[in-house]
Design an enzyme around this catalytic site. Sequence first.
Site, PDB file in Angstrom:
ATOM      1  CB  THR A 179      -0.680   0.017   1.086  1.00  0.00           C
ATOM      2  OG1 THR A 179      -1.588  -0.937   1.414  1.00  0.00           O
ATOM      3  CG2 THR A 179      -1.782   1.313   1.102  1.00  0.00           C
ATOM      4  CD  GLU A 259      -0.330   0.510   9.347  1.00  0.00           C
ATOM      5  OE1 GLU A 259      -0.989  -0.894   9.677  1.00  0.00           O
ATOM      6  OE2 GLU A 259      -0.833   1.444   9.082  1.00  0.00           O
TER       7      GLU A 259
END
Lengths: 383, 383
Positions: A179, A259
């Site tokens: 992404t 993340e």
Amino acid sequence: MSVTAAKGFTAAGIAAGIKENGNPDLALVVNNGPRLAAAGVFTANRVKAAPVLWSQQVLKGGTVSAVVLNSGGANACTGPLGFQDTHATAEKAAEVLGLSAGEVAVASTGLIGVRLPMDKLLPGVEKAAGELSAHGGEKAAIAIKTTDTVHKTSVVEGDGWTVGGMAKGAGMLAPGLATMLVVLTTDADVDAPTLDKALRAATRTTFDRVDSDGCMSTNDTVLLLASGASETTPPYGEFAAAVERVCADLARQLIGDAEGASKDIRIEVTNAASEDDAVEVGRSIARNNLLKCAIHGEDPNWGRVLSAIGTTSAEFDPDALNVAINGVWVCKNGSVGEDRELVDMRYREVHIIADLAAGGDSAVIWANDLTADYVHENSAYSS
Amino acid sequence: MSVTAAKGFTAAGIAAGIKENGNPDLALVVNNGPRLAAAGVFTANRVKAAPVLWSQQVLKGGTVSAVVLNSGGANACTGPLGFQDTHATAEKAAEVLGLSAGEVAVASTGLIGVRLPMDKLLPGVEKAAGELSAHGGEKAAIAIKTTDTVHKTSVVEGDGWTVGGMAKGAGMLAPGLATMLVVLTTDADVDAPTLDKALRAATRTTFDRVDSDGCMSTNDTVLLLASGASETTPPYGEFAAAVERVCADLARQLIGDAEGASKDIRIEVTNAASEDDAVEVGRSIARNNLLKCAIHGEDPNWGRVLSAIGTTSAEFDPDALNVAINGVWVCKNGSVGEDRELVDMRYREVHIIADLAAGGDSAVIWANDLTADYVHENSAYSS
């Protein structure tokens, strides 16, 4: 210096109000030529965001004059109205910059399934156009961040020419691609087919081998724009190598900022019967949640590596497999090898070698561990 | 009642000392006939544990007189010596029970890559043989637990015959099969080929559609033993339905006790062009870490469902996809549907429907959410 390291480019990054917290959320990159050549690589996900569908059309012409990028909303799964929003964005940029909308690429990132606030985005395009600068690359890189903790840029200097770029991406990182939004620029005088060749070769072994969390995005976009402003056409090999170096550098930065991650895992598959086998095995290891948890716990659990290899169709004999973790061959011939107590896993980077003992090909896949922070970030934050 | 609900079977579960904490770790199931028919289904992982390789050979004969199961060690990736350990286990059971070792199946579960403590296991087999009882099914089910918080048993009564069983499995749960050991018994008078047909049909739509964490085990074993003690041969359809009910019940119990899970997710893929398409899409959704985190956070993030569907090769039009979460059609025609605020996700069971609008086939996959507890359990505990 990011996308403005190469001559012939201006850029800007501003806060248009798309993000509710007021952070920068809109970037503009303009190619001032003389050449306006471009190439692009997009997500392999069959559910593609509106800006991906739009930019794929734009790239077919091999010419890109400007790129509008926004964070704060992916404009994915938004139907025909979402596509109209992307079209209007390109039209707005074309209008304020005196270009054709068909030469304006658009890229978006953020929550899927929500329309973009066009009443903020369109004035933002005009504002960004007013702030375009040959020193705006850094601000552009900052404006495309979502859950990224740092902005990512890279520059490689050639002999009289430069390749630079910016990237964003922190979750939903997986081949085909991550992404991520990436814009690369160069002042080398290179035509669109050559850019395409160099970009595809570079992404194949860099962004496409990053697998942070196994989740493929709807919005991945990697663009390479050439201005020709250096008036130099480098030998193809040198140029392609520079593009690959910038891509590899940015890809490594994506993994390093994934993340919730506490470990960056370099998975090298060696002695495979083919490169495809090596990549298949590397991805299977990269996506094994149990192994990712073990790495987080600094546990050299090689059994989980073998069980991941066993799910692939790659050529190998289970009794010939060898696995090293941080230099210690904890598995030899499919069974217990050197003492696992010798493995030192205190550092962020962890190296796994999976030796298939089946041939001469190899591949490297980068992944992250699985942590409670990843769970927290992705259960508490809609993205 | 577990594996001793059906007539003709005795079982035992004891603490042999394989587990350092002294918990029960060895189970024995014996078929006292008159029939000794059996069928088995094993992991599709190409890296198979020694007991799987052994039991696959035993099952080729269609006759199983006894099954030895141990927790506390998987005996996987242990090389030729590990295989010798399994062989010795079967020989020991044969010796104390007066059977042929070639009719003794063995199943193990626990840490991969560690040899079993044979000095404890072999005396344990003898001790278990001394405690065999027609009421021993419950103890056997308890002795095969690893990280399971509860033992799992199920019984279905036919017309004069019974199918019962036990299962263990809490992590590494994924098709082909889960990290699970299952022993089913019946007193129906059924031959081995019929058992095989019924078992394969049942596992295909039950255990094989459980995907707790995407990780395929090296040790999965599902056995079905028939004693014929009821002297009744049921119609095939009734028998197969009973086997499937027991399998479905046990599979649901596995999902309900999965490591660290807080949600059980029922993913129903409808209107697929084929059952294979439906299963492929269901598994892709089941394995999407970002969606699993969202479900944990009670966030009806349908964009993550669509991005998972988009990675498959199933037949569908992105603009025709519909998704319901707990009865609310949050995505219609690939875009925003009913208000996501209407979705109530407070309960443990979450229902996702993915309507591919491409045909008339469907499939159901069961999965779990991804939680910090899962990460903790699998980073702190070597398994």
